[in-house]
Design a protein around this motif. Structure first.
Motif, PDB file in Angstrom:
ATOM      1  N   ILE A  41       6.194   5.269   1.268  1.00 50.26           N
ATOM      2  CA  ILE A  41       5.016   4.341   0.488  1.00 50.26           C
ATOM      3  C   ILE A  41       3.829   5.324   0.039  1.00 50.26           C
ATOM      4  CG2 ILE A  41       3.873   3.590   2.516  1.00 50.26           C
ATOM      5  CD1 ILE A  41       3.754   1.701  -0.944  1.00 50.26           C
ATOM      6  N   LEU A  42       3.788   6.485   0.838  1.00 49.16           N
ATOM      7  CA  LEU A  42       2.764   7.569   0.429  1.00 49.16           C
ATOM      8  C   LEU A  42       3.010   8.130  -0.459  1.00 49.16           C
ATOM      9  CD1 LEU A  42       2.149   8.829   4.301  1.00 49.16           C
ATOM     10  CD2 LEU A  42       0.376   7.478   2.778  1.00 49.16           C
ATOM     11  N   SER A  43       4.281   8.380  -0.756  1.00 45.24           N
ATOM     12  CA  SER A  43       4.616   9.076  -2.036  1.00 45.24           C
ATOM     13  C   SER A  43       4.599   8.318  -3.147  1.00 45.24           C
ATOM     14  CB  SER A  43       5.914   9.705  -1.693  1.00 45.24           C
ATOM     15  OG  SER A  43       6.110  10.595  -0.912  1.00 45.24           O
ATOM     16  N   ILE A  44       4.813   6.819  -3.075  1.00 44.36           N
ATOM     17  CA  ILE A  44       4.768   5.935  -4.112  1.00 44.36           C
ATOM     18  C   ILE A  44       3.067   5.949  -4.334  1.00 44.36           C
ATOM     19  CG2 ILE A  44       4.643   3.591  -4.798  1.00 44.36           C
ATOM     20  CD1 ILE A  44       7.597   3.485  -3.400  1.00 44.36           C
ATOM     21  N   PHE A  63      12.036   0.191  -4.451  1.00 51.27           N
ATOM     22  CA  PHE A  63      12.262   0.752  -2.944  1.00 51.27           C
ATOM     23  C   PHE A  63      11.725  -0.497  -2.012  1.00 51.27           C
ATOM     24  CE2 PHE A  63      12.816   4.665  -5.103  1.00 51.27           C
ATOM     25  CZ  PHE A  63      13.741   5.163  -4.469  1.00 51.27           C
ATOM     26  N   GLY A  64      10.853  -1.535  -2.325  1.00 52.41           N
ATOM     27  CA  GLY A  64      10.529  -2.389  -1.554  1.00 52.41           C
ATOM     28  C   GLY A  64      11.697  -3.551  -1.337  1.00 52.41           C
ATOM     29  N   PHE A  82       5.081  -3.325  -0.949  1.00 56.21           N
ATOM     30  CA  PHE A  82       5.067  -2.055  -1.543  1.00 56.21           C
ATOM     31  C   PHE A  82       3.942  -1.993  -3.040  1.00 56.21           C
ATOM     32  CE2 PHE A  82       8.633   0.705   0.454  1.00 56.21           C
ATOM     33  CZ  PHE A  82       8.013   0.638   1.796  1.00 56.21           C
ATOM     34  N   PRO A  83       4.784  -3.011  -3.902  1.00 55.24           N
ATOM     35  CA  PRO A  83       3.876  -3.014  -5.170  1.00 55.24           C
ATOM     36  C   PRO A  83       2.549  -3.671  -4.972  1.00 55.24           C
ATOM     37  CG  PRO A  83       5.830  -4.322  -5.385  1.00 55.24           C
ATOM     38  CD  PRO A  83       5.729  -3.844  -3.841  1.00 55.24           C
ATOM     39  N   ILE A 108      -4.201   6.537   3.656  1.00 57.92           N
ATOM     40  CA  ILE A 108      -4.005   6.046   4.915  1.00 57.92           C
ATOM     41  C   ILE A 108      -4.637   4.750   5.144  1.00 57.92           C
ATOM     42  CG2 ILE A 108      -4.968   6.600   7.187  1.00 57.92           C
ATOM     43  CD1 ILE A 108      -2.589   8.464   6.547  1.00 57.92           C
ATOM     44  N   ILE A 109      -5.462   4.287   4.371  1.00 53.32           N
ATOM     45  CA  ILE A 109      -6.108   2.922   4.529  1.00 53.32           C
ATOM     46  C   ILE A 109      -4.986   1.967   3.906  1.00 53.32           C
ATOM     47  CG2 ILE A 109      -7.723   1.362   3.635  1.00 53.32           C
ATOM     48  CD1 ILE A 109      -9.894   3.581   3.732  1.00 53.32           C
ATOM     49  N   CYS A 110      -4.258   2.228   3.151  1.00 50.66           N
ATOM     50  CA  CYS A 110      -3.177   1.548   2.624  1.00 50.66           C
ATOM     51  C   CYS A 110      -2.203   1.509   3.366  1.00 50.66           C
ATOM     52  CB  CYS A 110      -2.778   2.007   1.048  1.00 50.66           C
ATOM     53  SG  CYS A 110      -4.094   1.381  -0.287  1.00 50.66           S
TER      54      CYS A 110
END
Length: 172
Positions: A41-44, A63-64, A82-83, A108-110
């Motif tokens: 998710i960080l990469s997304i 990916f979700g 994820f989206p 990081i907050i996300c």
């Protein structure tokens, strides 16, 4: 050829998260902490910022769904989260500066919002009965620390890769 690096990287991170959990011992610190890698998710999120919002949302959906099918019992939690995380992230980044430190902090907050959302969903459907303070101490804070280390190590390479991806989309 540059277009294939992004799906390959995201697929690698999808598999690597599972390998990371299996290879790193769970009782590493003897405190019962749970470290959840959220490298994908960080990469997304970085793709959403430095590549394309459209591609970030599409890969978030794909990916979700894969995450739900492989790792969870219920289809829909990660397919939705994820989206949604990518969309909220893109909204924040329209307002804030787009330097790498701000992007890393908002990422990081996300991740924290994603973890809290998954926790609340699991609490709602009675998969867990852990209170929020225990969840924060045992899972949320260690997860954020692990993912902060990942961002420190990979933020600049991810930024460069997704900027090149964005340039290749514009040139074609």
């Amino acid at each position: 050829m540059k277009r294939f690096w992004v799906p390959l990287l995201l697929t690698f991170l999808f598999v690597f998260e599972s390998l990371f959990v299996q290879l790193v011992p769970g009782d590493l610190f003897k405190e019962g902490y749970v470290f959840v890698p959220r490298f994908l998710i960080l990469s997304i999120l970085f793709l959403t910022m430095y590549g394309s919002v459209k591609h970030g949302l599409i890969y978030g959906f794909i990916f979700g769904l894969l995450y739900d099918m492989v790792y969870t019992e219920i289809i829909g939690i990660y397919l939705f989260m994820f989206p949604l995380s990518a969309y909220i992230f893109s909204g924040f980044m329209r307002i804030l500066q787009t330097n790498i430190l701000v992007v890393s902090f908002v990422s990081i907050i996300c991740v924290a919002l994603l973890e809290a959302g998954v926790y609340e969903m699991n609490l709602l459907i009675h998969i867990t009965d852990m209170d929020f303070s225990s969840f924060s101490k045992i899972r949320l804070i260690p997860t954020l620390i692990l993912n902060l280390v990942f961002i420190i190590l990979s933020a600049y390479p991810l930024k460069r890769l997704f900027e090149k991806f964005s340039d290749s989309l514009r040139n074609d």
